[in-house]
Enzyme design. Structure first.
Site, PDB file in Angstrom:
ATOM      1  N   LYS A  39      76.574 -18.145   9.304  1.00 47.58           N
ATOM      2  CA  LYS A  39      77.790 -17.856   8.534  1.00 47.58           C
ATOM      3  C   LYS A  39      78.151 -18.947   7.517  1.00 47.58           C
ATOM      4  O   LYS A  39      77.500 -19.066   6.489  1.00 47.58           O
ATOM      5  CB  LYS A  39      78.933 -17.544   9.496  1.00 47.58           C
ATOM      6  CG  LYS A  39      78.559 -16.346  10.424  1.00 47.58           C
ATOM      7  CD  LYS A  39      79.724 -15.710  11.095  1.00 47.58           C
ATOM      8  CE  LYS A  39      79.332 -14.774  12.216  1.00 47.58           C
ATOM      9  NZ  LYS A  39      79.234 -13.374  11.882  1.00 47.58           N
TER      10      LYS A  39
ATOM     11  N   TYR B 286      78.439 -13.336  22.595  1.00 46.87           N
ATOM     12  CA  TYR B 286      77.506 -12.639  21.709  1.00 46.87           C
ATOM     13  C   TYR B 286      76.670 -13.669  20.970  1.00 46.87           C
ATOM     14  O   TYR B 286      77.199 -14.675  20.484  1.00 46.87           O
ATOM     15  CB  TYR B 286      78.265 -11.760  20.701  1.00 46.87           C
ATOM     16  CG  TYR B 286      77.354 -11.019  19.743  1.00 46.87           C
ATOM     17  CD1 TYR B 286      76.480 -10.033  20.202  1.00 46.87           C
ATOM     18  CD2 TYR B 286      77.349 -11.313  18.372  1.00 46.87           C
ATOM     19  CE1 TYR B 286      75.637  -9.354  19.329  1.00 46.87           C
ATOM     20  CE2 TYR B 286      76.514 -10.640  17.495  1.00 46.87           C
ATOM     21  CZ  TYR B 286      75.659  -9.659  17.975  1.00 46.87           C
ATOM     22  OH  TYR B 286      74.822  -8.994  17.109  1.00 46.87           O
TER      23      TYR B 286
ATOM     24  N   ASP C  78      76.584 -22.162  20.715  1.00 47.86           N
ATOM     25  CA  ASP C  78      76.387 -21.240  19.606  1.00 47.86           C
ATOM     26  C   ASP C  78      77.621 -21.340  18.712  1.00 47.86           C
ATOM     27  O   ASP C  78      78.666 -20.761  18.993  1.00 47.86           O
ATOM     28  CB  ASP C  78      76.201 -19.820  20.150  1.00 47.86           C
ATOM     29  CG  ASP C  78      75.979 -18.806  19.032  1.00 47.86           C
ATOM     30  OD1 ASP C  78      76.163 -19.175  17.847  1.00 47.86           O
ATOM     31  OD2 ASP C  78      75.634 -17.658  19.341  1.00 47.86           O
TER      32      ASP C  78
END
Ligand code: PLP
Length: 445
Positions: free
Chosen positions: A263, A142, A234
């Site tokens: 994040k 994702y 990622d």
């Protein structure tokens, strides 16, 4: 537990917010509980119920809900100076210097406002740099809500995974199974001259936490080098959570060309970043010709939160603490599953964990197969550990989401409602919290 106020708020939300929420994953059944405030490792909902929190904002909160004093002070002082200016500030340079100092592959960066923006910009940069269109992604991976990666199927038949994406877009994305070097080899044999980049999470964090098998990242690195493609890690989830300040790339000893962050690097505020070698990052305008821009990018309050966050982690035992609680929890869970649900699987590493409701017989995976096994080819359970998205795709999501998640919530433990999304341990959690959590798992199972 009484949830009257949450139910009422949800009723109001439904008439003004699509599905009553601002991110689809929050639409838990029968209705989400609305959070009023955080308190250390806990959140308190609108009806006053208290939960031990392992969602942690879906990953950004390394310290839980009570920020260390220097972090809180940095945020307050930057917020008090006026929120933002649309011109550069010293604090963004300082955060960039910190990241470049610690993350092996990063010489320069650009900050954006979300992990999605980071992966969008990284893909554009890779395409601009190589003059090629195709990107290889991992099935079950994702990378945010973006057109180039919301693609399912396989490299021979990629399809948009949501309404709203033209089929032609999906043709530029080649999904392959994670941990399958033959599939990686094959996709490069067929499309090598057209592949701008391989984009992968170093650890799949949205598919139940799937660790890389030995040699897989090395294969990707070699294939990219041989074909003039870029390797993009990622690290939106793993950045500054797995492998400490060096991130997952430091843990695995692999140097990607580009890295995306989100994040934790924003200390709980909206953030993303694209980092890499100077010659690549400098291809962003105005030094290069790849367009990138953002009103809120490098927001001073976010930059201050992120920097204070990471400096505090550098100076204290933060990673030792969260990782050792992670080990305590995973090992306790393995014991419980061995006893109560041997077909289920514990996965995770560092301060990430999840129990996957793998099905009896379908996969022959057992609770012994924790993250250690996924990493260790000599382990007797190695063959049965989940290694691809497909290995965990048959999990009993219905049972997790409808029964188990609720049962945990009823005992005051807040987990990610989706069977596949990771859970996170913070610096605010204690050994006693872990014991309480283990007892709740045993009861709920
Ligand atoms: N990349 C990964 C690995 C993620 O897990 C996420 C979000 O969870 C994203 C990108 C997108 O980040 P954001 O939700 O901040 O846009």
């Amino acid at each position: 537990m009484n949830h009257e106020r949450s139910r009422e708020l949800y009723g109001r939300a439904l008439s003004v917010l699509a599905g009553g929420v601002n991110s689809s994953v929050r639409a838990t059944k029968p209705y989400p509980f609305f959070i009023e405030r955080g308190d250390g490792a806990h959140v308190i909902d609108a009806d006053g119920n208290k939960y031990l929190d392992y969602v942690m904002g879906y990953g950004p909160l390394l310290y839980g809900h009570d920020l260390p004093e220097p972090v809180a002070a940095a945020i307050q002082s930057h917020a008090a100076d006026g929120p933002m200016y649309g011109a550069p500030t010293e604090i963004e340079v300082e955060l960039a210097e910190f990241v470049a100092r610690h993350v092996p592959s990063v010489e320069m960066l650009r900050f954006v406002n979300s992990g999605t923006e980071a992966t969008v910009s990284a893909v554009r940069l890779a395409r601009g740099h190589t003059g090629r269109d195709k990107i290889v992604v991992m099935q079950g991976g994702y990378h945010g809500a973006q057109e180039s990666t919301l693609v399912e199927g396989d490299a021979n038949n990629p399809q948009p995974s949501t309404a709203g994406i033209p089929e032609e877009f999906a043709q530029h994305t080649l999904p392959i199974p994670f941990n399958d070097p033959d599939a990686a080899q094959a996709v490069f044999e067929e499309h090598g001259d057209d592949i701008a980049a391989v984009l992968t999470e170093p650890i799949l964090g949205n598919m139940g936490i799937v660790m890389p098998v030995d040699g897989f990242h090395e294969t990707l690195r070699e294939l990219c080098d041989d074909h003039g493609s870029l390797l993009i890690f990622d690290e939106v989830i793993t950045g500054f959570r797995v492998g400490g300040l060096q991130c997952a790339q430091g843990k695995f000893g692999i140097t990607p060309d580009l890295t995306t962050f989100g994040k934790i690097v924003g200390g709980g505020f909206p953030v993303g970043a694209i980092g890499g070698r100077a010659e690549l990052i400098e291809q962003f305008a105005p030094s290069g010709d790849v367009f990138q821009s953002g009103t809120f990018s490098g927001h001073p309050v976010t930059m201050a939160a992120g920097l204070a966050n990471l400096e505090y982690a550098a100076e204290n035992d933060v990673y030792d603490h969260v990782n050792s609680l992670g080990e305590q929890l995973r090992s306790g869970l393995r014991d419980i599953l061995a006893d109560q649900a041997p077909e289920y699987t514990v996965v995770g590493t560092d301060s990430m964990f999840k129990v996957i409701f793998t099905r009896d017989g379908a996969t022959d995976r057992g609770s012994q197969c924790g993250a250690g096994c996924q990493q260790d080819p000599d382990c007797q359970h190695y063959d049965h550990c989940p290694k691809t998205g497909a290995d965990v795709a048959d999990a009993d999501t219905e049972r997790w989401e409808r029964l188990f998640w609720q049962a945990m919530k009823d005992q005051g433990v807040f987990l990610t409602a989706n069977q596949y999304e990771s859970q996170f341990i913070s610096y605010a959690h204690t050994e006693a919290d872990i014991e309480e959590t283990l007892a709740a798992y045993a009861e709920a199972l």
